[in-house]
Design a protein around this motif. Structure first.
Motif, PDB file in Angstrom:
ATOM      1  N   LEU A  96      27.897  -8.572 -32.795  1.00 33.66           N
ATOM      2  CA  LEU A  96      28.758  -9.314 -31.870  1.00 33.66           C
ATOM      3  C   LEU A  96      27.953  -9.922 -30.732  1.00 33.66           C
ATOM      4  O   LEU A  96      28.166 -11.078 -30.351  1.00 33.66           O
ATOM      5  N   GLN A  97      27.001  -9.167 -30.193  1.00 31.51           N
ATOM      6  CA  GLN A  97      26.211  -9.654 -29.064  1.00 31.51           C
ATOM      7  C   GLN A  97      25.043 -10.523 -29.505  1.00 31.51           C
ATOM      8  O   GLN A  97      24.456 -11.239 -28.697  1.00 31.51           O
ATOM      9  N   GLY A  98      24.687 -10.428 -30.785  1.00 33.31           N
ATOM     10  CA  GLY A  98      23.677 -11.323 -31.326  1.00 33.31           C
ATOM     11  C   GLY A  98      22.265 -11.056 -30.857  1.00 33.31           C
ATOM     12  O   GLY A  98      21.466 -11.974 -30.756  1.00 33.31           O
ATOM     13  N   GLY A  99      21.928  -9.806 -30.576  1.00 31.63           N
ATOM     14  CA  GLY A  99      20.573  -9.488 -30.153  1.00 31.63           C
ATOM     15  C   GLY A  99      20.041  -8.288 -30.899  1.00 31.63           C
ATOM     16  O   GLY A  99      20.774  -7.540 -31.547  1.00 31.63           O
ATOM     17  N   ASP A 100      18.725  -8.074 -30.792  1.00 30.73           N
ATOM     18  CA  ASP A 100      18.105  -6.942 -31.459  1.00 30.73           C
ATOM     19  C   ASP A 100      18.331  -5.646 -30.692  1.00 30.73           C
ATOM     20  O   ASP A 100      18.245  -4.560 -31.268  1.00 30.73           O
ATOM     21  N   TYR A 101      18.563  -5.761 -29.399  1.00 30.31           N
ATOM     22  CA  TYR A 101      18.812  -4.559 -28.619  1.00 30.31           C
ATOM     23  C   TYR A 101      19.728  -4.888 -27.442  1.00 30.31           C
ATOM     24  O   TYR A 101      19.821  -6.028 -27.009  1.00 30.31           O
ATOM     25  N   GLY A 102      20.416  -3.870 -26.950  1.00 30.47           N
ATOM     26  CA  GLY A 102      21.319  -4.070 -25.829  1.00 30.47           C
ATOM     27  C   GLY A 102      22.207  -2.857 -25.647  1.00 30.47           C
ATOM     28  O   GLY A 102      22.034  -1.830 -26.325  1.00 30.47           O
ATOM     29  N   GLN A 103      23.156  -2.962 -24.753  1.00 29.99           N
ATOM     30  CA  GLN A 103      24.082  -1.867 -24.528  1.00 29.99           C
ATOM     31  C   GLN A 103      25.376  -2.409 -23.938  1.00 29.99           C
ATOM     32  O   GLN A 103      25.403  -3.520 -23.406  1.00 29.99           O
ATOM     33  N   GLN A 104      26.436  -1.618 -24.043  1.00 30.21           N
ATOM     34  CA  GLN A 104      27.717  -1.984 -23.454  1.00 30.21           C
ATOM     35  C   GLN A 104      28.496  -0.721 -23.144  1.00 30.21           C
ATOM     36  O   GLN A 104      28.389   0.281 -23.853  1.00 30.21           O
ATOM     37  N   THR A 105      29.246  -0.790 -22.060  1.00 36.43           N
ATOM     38  CA  THR A 105      30.038   0.348 -21.606  1.00 36.43           C
ATOM     39  C   THR A 105      31.522   0.066 -21.831  1.00 36.43           C
ATOM     40  O   THR A 105      32.004  -1.040 -21.558  1.00 36.43           O
ATOM     41  N   PHE A 106      32.229   1.085 -22.316  1.00 32.52           N
ATOM     42  CA  PHE A 106      33.664   0.991 -22.578  1.00 32.52           C
ATOM     43  C   PHE A 106      34.373   2.061 -21.739  1.00 32.52           C
ATOM     44  O   PHE A 106      33.939   3.214 -21.689  1.00 32.52           O
TER      45      PHE A 106
ATOM     46  N   THR B 215      37.615   4.417 -20.677  1.00 35.23           N
ATOM     47  CA  THR B 215      38.829   5.090 -21.126  1.00 35.23           C
ATOM     48  C   THR B 215      39.489   5.768 -19.916  1.00 35.23           C
ATOM     49  O   THR B 215      38.951   5.731 -18.805  1.00 35.23           O
ATOM     50  N   GLU B 216      40.605   6.427 -20.137  1.00 36.61           N
ATOM     51  CA  GLU B 216      41.277   7.100 -19.031  1.00 36.61           C
ATOM     52  C   GLU B 216      40.443   8.270 -18.491  1.00 36.61           C
ATOM     53  O   GLU B 216      40.539   8.623 -17.317  1.00 36.61           O
ATOM     54  N   ARG B 217      39.617   8.852 -19.356  1.00 37.43           N
ATOM     55  CA  ARG B 217      38.861  10.033 -18.941  1.00 37.43           C
ATOM     56  C   ARG B 217      37.448   9.726 -18.456  1.00 37.43           C
ATOM     57  O   ARG B 217      36.792  10.610 -17.907  1.00 37.43           O
ATOM     58  N   GLY B 218      36.969   8.516 -18.670  1.00 37.72           N
ATOM     59  CA  GLY B 218      35.610   8.210 -18.236  1.00 37.72           C
ATOM     60  C   GLY B 218      35.067   6.943 -18.869  1.00 37.72           C
ATOM     61  O   GLY B 218      35.838   6.033 -19.240  1.00 37.72           O
ATOM     62  N   GLU B 219      33.772   6.886 -18.995  1.00 33.55           N
ATOM     63  CA  GLU B 219      33.093   5.722 -19.565  1.00 33.55           C
ATOM     64  C   GLU B 219      32.147   6.151 -20.683  1.00 33.55           C
ATOM     65  O   GLU B 219      31.446   7.165 -20.571  1.00 33.55           O
ATOM     66  N   TRP B 220      32.128   5.331 -21.724  1.00 34.77           N
ATOM     67  CA  TRP B 220      31.233   5.538 -22.861  1.00 34.77           C
ATOM     68  C   TRP B 220      30.237   4.375 -22.898  1.00 34.77           C
ATOM     69  O   TRP B 220      30.635   3.216 -22.836  1.00 34.77           O
ATOM     70  N   THR B 221      28.974   4.684 -23.017  1.00 33.22           N
ATOM     71  CA  THR B 221      27.942   3.651 -23.091  1.00 33.22           C
ATOM     72  C   THR B 221      27.236   3.742 -24.436  1.00 33.22           C
ATOM     73  O   THR B 221      26.722   4.813 -24.808  1.00 33.22           O
ATOM     74  N   VAL B 222      27.225   2.630 -25.145  1.00 28.71           N
ATOM     75  CA  VAL B 222      26.538   2.531 -26.433  1.00 28.71           C
ATOM     76  C   VAL B 222      25.269   1.708 -26.227  1.00 28.71           C
ATOM     77  O   VAL B 222      25.334   0.577 -25.744  1.00 28.71           O
ATOM     78  N   LYS B 223      24.148   2.261 -26.577  1.00 31.90           N
ATOM     79  CA  LYS B 223      22.889   1.506 -26.534  1.00 31.90           C
ATOM     80  C   LYS B 223      22.325   1.432 -27.946  1.00 31.90           C
ATOM     81  O   LYS B 223      22.303   2.439 -28.669  1.00 31.90           O
ATOM     82  N   TYR B 224      21.893   0.248 -28.335  1.00 27.26           N
ATOM     83  CA  TYR B 224      21.359   0.057 -29.681  1.00 27.26           C
ATOM     84  C   TYR B 224      20.025  -0.671 -29.627  1.00 27.26           C
ATOM     85  O   TYR B 224      19.688  -1.349 -28.659  1.00 27.26           O
ATOM     86  N   GLU B 225      19.258  -0.490 -30.671  1.00 27.32           N
ATOM     87  CA  GLU B 225      17.976  -1.182 -30.810  1.00 27.32           C
ATOM     88  C   GLU B 225      17.774  -1.502 -32.279  1.00 27.32           C
ATOM     89  O   GLU B 225      17.885  -0.622 -33.137  1.00 27.32           O
TER      90      GLU B 225
ATOM     91  N   GLY C 212      19.723  -2.956 -34.103  1.00 25.50           N
ATOM     92  CA  GLY C 212      20.968  -2.712 -34.811  1.00 25.50           C
ATOM     93  C   GLY C 212      21.296  -1.245 -35.022  1.00 25.50           C
ATOM     94  O   GLY C 212      22.368  -0.918 -35.530  1.00 25.50           O
ATOM     95  N   ASP C 213      20.368  -0.349 -34.650  1.00 27.79           N
ATOM     96  CA  ASP C 213      20.599   1.086 -34.822  1.00 27.79           C
ATOM     97  C   ASP C 213      21.006   1.713 -33.494  1.00 27.79           C
ATOM     98  O   ASP C 213      20.589   1.264 -32.419  1.00 27.79           O
ATOM     99  N   LEU C 214      21.788   2.788 -33.588  1.00 30.39           N
ATOM    100  CA  LEU C 214      22.248   3.494 -32.398  1.00 30.39           C
ATOM    101  C   LEU C 214      21.072   4.174 -31.706  1.00 30.39           C
ATOM    102  O   LEU C 214      20.346   4.962 -32.318  1.00 30.39           O
TER     103      LEU C 214
END
Length: 244
Positions: free
Chosen positions: A40-50, A52-62, A64-66
């Motif tokens: 979706l982001q079109g890059g080899d690496y990056g991160q995004q935070t989502f 929720t009601e209980r907190g924040e989840w951050t996914v970092k990838y490189e 295409g792998d987690l």
């Protein structure tokens, strides 16, 4: 000798094994999230935070792998549910995974929010004008300039000898320099060390630079001819019999 209490030591292997199984399952599932996010982001690496009601989840990838999945609750310490270092402790892991479904829902909602965002974007772009005509004119002008410069370079080499040399002059206040070597013209530069390379071994000048400097090239050739005339005049005054 110390008498140790007759109490069994708890075996942590079963808990650790269960924790590792859970982390492996999360890694596999969140890895698919990371892959889709990378697409979706079109890059080899990056991160995004989502959020929720209980907190924040951050996914970092490189590539295409987690890389890691981190949960930062509204209260308490953050937990790296998945990381390249050590696995989480069982209790914080359980707390985080209680909110994992909400994290996935937040990611899905993010993807759904982008659905159709490009529907009204037109791909009916204007036609691209070819540069064939401009390139042909540039090559015609520069080809003629190089042809003349190679003649000058050859004459200078005959007169001065050696494998390389330069001829410099000023045309209407602008310094022009021709550098030559055994192969002919090395470069023709207008404007000093920070000037424009009308001819070089690299890329050609812009069309605007050619338009500016090509008309003044005639003055450069005239200056070279004057230089040759001065040399011939000097030699005509030389006598080998002792008279002027």
């Amino acid at each position: 000798m110390t008498d140790w209490p007759d109490v069994d030591v708890a075996d942590a292997d079963a808990v650790a094994e269960q924790r590792d199984e859970v982390v492996a399952a999360v890694t596999d599932h969140a890895g698919r999230v990371a892959y889709q996010l990378a697409r979706l982001q079109g890059g080899d690496y990056g991160q995004q935070t989502f959020t929720t009601e209980r907190g924040e989840w951050t996914v970092k990838y490189e590539a295409g792998d987690l890389e890691y999945l981190r949960f930062d609750p509204n209260s308490g310490s953050e937990t790296y549910v998945v990381s390249t270092k050590q696995p989480p402790e069982p209790e914080p892991l359980a707390t985080a995974l209680a909110d994992y479904e909400a994290f996935v829902a937040a990611f899905n909602a993010h993807v759904d929010s982008l659905d159709g965002v490009l529907d009204d974007v037109s791909t009916d772009f204007p036609s691209v004008e070819p540069t064939d005509g401009v390139v042909a004119q540039r090559d015609r002008v520069l080809g003629r300039i190089r042809e003349i410069c190679d003649v000058i370079a050859g004459e200078l080499q005959r007169y001065e000898g050696g494998d390389y040399g330069t001829f410099a002059t000023r045309i209407e206040g602008t310094r022009w320099e021709l550098k030559w070597d055994q192969d002919g013209t090395s470069y023709l530069r207008a404007g000093g060390s920070g000037g424009v390379y009308v001819l070089s071994q690299y890329e050609p000048p812009s069309a605007a630079d050619i338009r500016e400097y090509a008309p003044a090239f005639s003055g450069f050739v005239a200056a070279y001819n004057d230089h040759v005339e001065e040399l011939e005049s000097d030699l005509r005054t030389v006598s080998v019999d002792g008279t002027n």
